[in-house]
Scaffold this active site. Structure first.
Site, PDB file in Angstrom:
ATOM      1  N   SER A  23      -2.346  51.531 101.938  1.00  0.00           N
ATOM      2  CA  SER A  23      -1.283  52.792 102.197  1.00  0.00           C
ATOM      3  C   SER A  23      -1.486  53.130 103.292  1.00  0.00           C
ATOM      4  O   SER A  23      -2.645  52.854 104.111  1.00  0.00           O
ATOM      5  CB  SER A  23      -1.855  53.759 101.150  1.00  0.00           C
ATOM      6  OG  SER A  23      -3.171  54.323 101.509  1.00  0.00           O
ATOM      7  N   GLY A  24      -0.569  54.057 104.028  1.00  0.00           N
ATOM      8  CA  GLY A  24      -0.884  54.962 105.186  1.00  0.00           C
ATOM      9  C   GLY A  24      -0.908  54.048 106.469  1.00  0.00           C
ATOM     10  O   GLY A  24      -0.181  53.086 106.526  1.00  0.00           O
ATOM     11  N   LEU A  25      -1.641  54.573 107.273  1.00  0.00           N
ATOM     12  CA  LEU A  25      -1.903  53.842 108.471  1.00  0.00           C
ATOM     13  C   LEU A  25      -2.152  52.392 108.482  1.00  0.00           C
ATOM     14  O   LEU A  25      -1.708  51.481 109.096  1.00  0.00           O
ATOM     15  CB  LEU A  25      -2.883  54.534 109.333  1.00  0.00           C
ATOM     16  CG  LEU A  25      -3.265  53.979 110.976  1.00  0.00           C
ATOM     17  CD1 LEU A  25      -1.959  53.957 111.747  1.00  0.00           C
ATOM     18  CD2 LEU A  25      -4.376  54.752 111.424  1.00  0.00           C
ATOM     19  N   GLY A  26      -3.063  52.178 107.503  1.00  0.00           N
ATOM     20  CA  GLY A  26      -3.783  50.714 107.453  1.00  0.00           C
ATOM     21  C   GLY A  26      -2.379  49.674 107.124  1.00  0.00           C
ATOM     22  O   GLY A  26      -2.426  48.615 107.519  1.00  0.00           O
ATOM     23  N   TYR A  80     -15.969  65.749 106.468  1.00  0.00           N
ATOM     24  CA  TYR A  80     -14.968  64.910 107.292  1.00  0.00           C
ATOM     25  C   TYR A  80     -15.223  64.622 108.563  1.00  0.00           C
ATOM     26  O   TYR A  80     -15.491  63.488 109.348  1.00  0.00           O
ATOM     27  CB  TYR A  80     -13.674  65.265 107.024  1.00  0.00           C
ATOM     28  CG  TYR A  80     -12.587  64.056 107.599  1.00  0.00           C
ATOM     29  CD1 TYR A  80     -12.248  62.909 106.876  1.00  0.00           C
ATOM     30  CD2 TYR A  80     -11.999  64.410 108.900  1.00  0.00           C
ATOM     31  CE1 TYR A  80     -11.426  62.143 107.388  1.00  0.00           C
ATOM     32  CE2 TYR A  80     -11.257  63.681 109.365  1.00  0.00           C
ATOM     33  CZ  TYR A  80     -10.816  62.414 108.816  1.00  0.00           C
ATOM     34  OH  TYR A  80      -9.927  61.520 109.428  1.00  0.00           O
ATOM     35  N   SER A 125     -11.614  60.334 114.536  1.00  0.00           N
ATOM     36  CA  SER A 125     -10.681  61.469 114.711  1.00  0.00           C
ATOM     37  C   SER A 125     -11.200  62.534 115.667  1.00  0.00           C
ATOM     38  O   SER A 125     -12.398  62.510 116.192  1.00  0.00           O
ATOM     39  CB  SER A 125     -10.843  62.193 113.320  1.00  0.00           C
ATOM     40  OG  SER A 125     -10.242  63.567 113.225  1.00  0.00           O
ATOM     41  N   GLY A 155      -8.846  49.408 104.066  1.00  0.00           N
ATOM     42  CA  GLY A 155      -7.828  50.388 103.703  1.00  0.00           C
ATOM     43  C   GLY A 155      -6.555  50.100 103.938  1.00  0.00           C
ATOM     44  O   GLY A 155      -5.825  50.959 104.817  1.00  0.00           O
ATOM     45  N   ALA A 156      -5.928  48.675 103.764  1.00  0.00           N
ATOM     46  CA  ALA A 156      -4.715  48.390 104.119  1.00  0.00           C
ATOM     47  C   ALA A 156      -3.781  48.832 103.105  1.00  0.00           C
ATOM     48  O   ALA A 156      -2.408  48.305 103.652  1.00  0.00           O
ATOM     49  CB  ALA A 156      -4.777  46.994 104.585  1.00  0.00           C
TER      50      ALA A 156
END
Length: 263
Positions: free
Chosen positions: A11-14, A161, A138, A8-9
């Protein structure tokens, strides 16, 4: 410097973590679902250091296992796996979705995929100790209903989730015990609350924090010796849901997981 796979690189945190790692001199193997976005990310990363892209849809267990096989073959020196990719609660009012294999989507991507990818890469990680597995979890955790793991009754996206993240934490602690004294550390963390990501915005939540707030915890677990079998809130040691520490719960979850992965 390590060779590090981050899922998951794109977008976002990745994405943020991938750039931080490449700038620190690590070789980053950047996973994405979309070939175009993965390709352009790798071009950007390569202007800063060593990077290679890998494309796979984590909602398909066949593609997850293929990803593991491709990474192991291309990078036998892999030392760190960051299971970061995930799907959020979904947009408000959206119903239950299923993966390519017919599993409830959040369970599939946020739990079954990291477990399957970890299993595929474990021989490689064991050959390159000290090595590390970082599971991005989380603080939102809810015990998985073992009699209805696919959440067919009373479905709610946020609860789905939280159930997947509960399972990921419990799995982390069980795997850490299994790998004790092998030199492979396995930890799970809550990076930051409601970071400004597409996942959070899609859920209709106003972001509380930035991806930059979430990065230090991931980077610490990926690059420092912090022990194994632990849960962190950012960079601080914390406690996961109490039931994740229950050996009986973990045993039943492990049996269920094997059944779901074999389907």
């Amino acid at each position: 410097m390590s060779t590090i796979l981050i899922t998951g690189a794109t977008s976002g945190l990745g994405r943020y973590v991938a750039f931080e790692l490449v700038r620190s001199g690590h070789t980053v193997l950047a996973h994405g679902r979309d070939p175009g976005r993965t390709g352009s990310l790798v071009e950007e990363l390569r202007s800063e250091g060593q990077a290679e892209g890998f494309v796979a849809d984590l909602a398909s267990l066949a593609q997850v296992r293929d990803l593991g096989a491709r990474v192991a073959e291309a990078h036998p020196g892999l030392e760190v796996l960051i299971n970061n990719a995930g799907v959020g609660a979904g947009s408000p009012g959206s119903g239950r979705e299923v993966s390519a294999d017919g599993h409830e989507l959040r369970l599939a991507v946020n739990y079954l995929a990291p477990v399957a990818l970890t299993r595929a890469l474990l021989p490689t990680l064991r050959a390159n100790t000290p090595s590390r597995i970082v599971n991005v979890g989380s603080v939102g955790q809810e015990p998985i209903a073992l009699d209805d793991p696919e959440f067919t009754r009373g479905y709610a996206g946020f609860a789905a989730y939280c159930r997947a993240k509960f399972a990921l934490a419990a799995h982390t602690f069980g795997l850490a015990e299994e790998l004790a004294d092998t030199g492979v550390a396995v930890n799970v963390l809550h990076p930051a609350t409601f970071m400004d990501t597409a996942m959070v915005r899609e859920g209709g939540v106003a972001p509380w924090s930035t991806v930059a707030d979430g990065a230090p915890g991931v980077l610490a677990l990926a690059t420092q010796d912090v022990g194994t079998g632990r849960f962190f809130d950012g960079t601080s040691p914390a406690r996961a849901h109490e039931e994740t520490y229950d050996r009986d719960v973990r045993k039943r979850l492990a049996t269920l997981t094997d059944q779901l992965l074999a389907l």
